[in-house]
Design a protein around this motif. Structure first.
Motif, PDB file in Angstrom:
ATOM      1  N   ARG A 369       0.838  -1.214   0.000  1.00 48.85           N
ATOM      2  CA  ARG A 369       0.000   0.000   0.000  1.00 48.85           C
ATOM      3  C   ARG A 369       0.867   1.257   0.000  1.00 48.85           C
ATOM      4  NH1 ARG A 369      -5.388  -0.250   1.117  1.00 48.85           N
ATOM      5  NH2 ARG A 369      -5.338   1.758   2.171  1.00 48.85           N
ATOM      6  N   ALA A 373       0.993   4.219  -2.892  1.00 49.82           N
ATOM      7  CA  ALA A 373       0.837   5.638  -2.572  1.00 49.82           C
ATOM      8  C   ALA A 373       1.981   6.461  -3.170  1.00 49.82           C
ATOM      9  CB  ALA A 373       0.770   5.828  -1.060  1.00 49.82           C
ATOM     10  N   ASP A 377       1.672   9.347  -6.142  1.00 51.11           N
ATOM     11  CA  ASP A 377       2.183  10.713  -5.953  1.00 51.11           C
ATOM     12  C   ASP A 377       3.121  11.109  -7.092  1.00 51.11           C
ATOM     13  OD1 ASP A 377       0.755  11.003  -3.627  1.00 51.11           O
ATOM     14  OD2 ASP A 377       2.433  10.586  -2.286  1.00 51.11           O
TER      15      ASP A 377
END
Length: 473
Positions: A369, A373, A377
């Motif tokens: 996870r 992320a 980004d």
């Protein structure tokens, strides 16, 4: 005649002894010192001459045989291979470039051509989870259980299926482990899902534009392909209603999130209406959700709204962990899962146990996870930069996507996009003109750009030179 000559090997060199022997022999074959048909010393004799093991010489000879420089004759030894009349060249002679879906597919996976793959459909290596893969491989190597070397469960790795069930549950998609079947990438999952539903002559609705590699699969299965225009918030519902009714469609294959090639996602109202049309006209939906890990977590999916009653949910880890692992899956209702399982076993028995074990290790170690992320980004930064640059370069954007790696863009003045892509190919730039993403390959002013690969000064320099002056009257 057996040629005998001194070899001067240097154990102190960083180059391995096998490579030194290969280099020396290849050089003498190349300069004519060893003409075609020459018989080389036996493995034992050359090993004694060089002061190395017979295994070292055997490996060198075998490598030259694999390269086509030597040939092994049973009970006689090793001989210099006959030279072809026209030696093969590493670089093919230039030919006229014809940009079509096959051209795009070939260039997408050829490492040596072209250099700037601005229209590519994947992330660069530095965006993938390579460190986790290396660690997972080391974990597998230390495990005493050799199960990954045998044929596995036809459903796929049990632990990975449980992990996928938990991932789906986090997206509010409820199913049992027996409804999840692991596949050789999402491509096999798509093919199995389609074969499970249709017969030759059936109509399959697809996004227009849509996933270009899907069309050859449907054609090979004898399906009639009908495109549904794709809008910024999903398929055109008016067309979906009319086409499903007129053609008695059996199936609709669609990207709900981060559509390939436009980067768009379904809105919640469109997703609800699409499911209502599926109920009204009695067709199933294959939801190709391969970019799930790159999408904002609150993005709607058909599988969540439908709970796998009419939806077959397809995804994979190719875009977020590594495409080389080829680990995909589908989730569907139990009766369809049994049919898919039979088709999978008939075609490939099982999928890759080693690849599935690697993905399972990565998912259970808890860093996946965080990796997603970070990738999201980085993509967000690159996406904004590319969209701003395209706007400044005189291109219109179909939308500014809220996730993923694709932007759908078009010059503000009419251009032949196929000709533009052919011209770009001569400059070692791979563009992906929009016609390649249409079921009928019809012309369109749009093209797909990858937010990482296309963010390059070479592309913008090419576009400035190739596109007509946007300020001209």
């Amino acid at each position: 005649m057996v040629f005998s000559f001194p070899f001067h090997l240097d154990p102190a060199q960083p180059r391995p002894l096998v490579s030194q022997i290969v280099q020396m022999l290849a050089g003498r074959i190349g300069d004519g010192s060893l003409p075609p048909g020459s018989r080389l010393p036996s493995v034992r004799r050359l090993a004694a001459q060089c002061g190395v093991s017979t295994l070292t010489v055997s490996n060198a000879y075998n490598r030259l045989v694999a390269d086509g420089a030597l040939e092994a004759r049973p009970a006689r030894g090793y001989f210099v291979a006959a030279r072809p009349r026209h030696p093969a060249r590493d670089v093919p002679a230039p030919v006229a470039t014809s940009v079509d879906s096959l051209w795009l597919l070939q260039r997408a996976y050829e490492e040596n051509s072209p250099l700037l793959k601005a229209g590519g459909g994947w992330l660069p290596e530095e965006y993938l989870f390579t460190d986790a893969i290396r660690h997972a491989l080391a974990v597998q190597a230390r495990r005493p259980d050799p199960a990954i070397m045998r044929y596995g469960n036809p459903y796929g790795h049990p632990g990975l299926r449980q992990s996928i069930r938990l991932l789906l549950a986090q997206q509010q998609i409820a199913c049992s482990d027996s409804s999840i079947i692991l596949t050789h990438g999402a491509s096999q999952a798509l093919e199995l899902a389609i074969r499970c539903v249709i017969r030759p002559g059936d109509t399959v609705l697809v996004d227009d534009p849509g996933y270009s590699n899907l069309y050859p699969t449907l054609q090979s299965l004898g399906a009639r392909i009908v495109g549904v225009p794709r809008l910024q918030d999903g398929p055109c519902l008016e067309h979906l209603d009319r086409l499903a009714r007129h053609h008695a469609a059996r199936l609709f294959v669609t990207n709900t999130r981060l559509h390939n090639p436009t980067g768009t996602s379904y809105s919640a109202p469109v997703a609800h209406q699409a499911l209502m049309l599926a109920e009204r006209h009695d067709f199933l939906i294959v939801e190709d959700d391969i970019f799930a890990g790159l999408a904002p977590e609150d993005t709607v999916t058909l599988a969540r709204l439908d709970q796998l009653r009419r939806v077959i949910h397809v995804s994979s880890f190719s875009k977020t962990i590594s495409p080389g692992l080829r680990v995909g899956f589908l989730a569907c209702r139990p009766d369809l899962a049994q049919h898919v399982l039979r088709l999978k076993m008939a075609g490939s028995l099982t999928s890759s146990g080693l690849g599935e074990s690697i993905v399972h290790t990565i998912l259970t170690e808890g860093r996946y996870r965080l990796h997603l992320a970070r990738v999201r980004d980085r993509l967000a930064t690159a996406r904004k930069s590319l969209c701003d640059a395209l706007d400044a370069a005189g291109l219109d954007l179909f939308c500014r996507p809220d996730g993923g790696m694709f932007v759908w863009a078009a010059p503000r003045r009419p251009m032949d996009m196929r000709a533009l892509a052919e011209h770009a190919a001569t400059q070692d730039i791979m563009l992906a003109p929009g016609c390649l993403f249409r079921p009928d390959q019809a012309e369109t002013p749009w093209m797909r750009l990858n937010v990482i690969h296309a963010n390059d000064p070479r592309l913008f320099r090419f576009l400035r030179e190739a596109m007509p002056d946007r300020d001209a009257s």
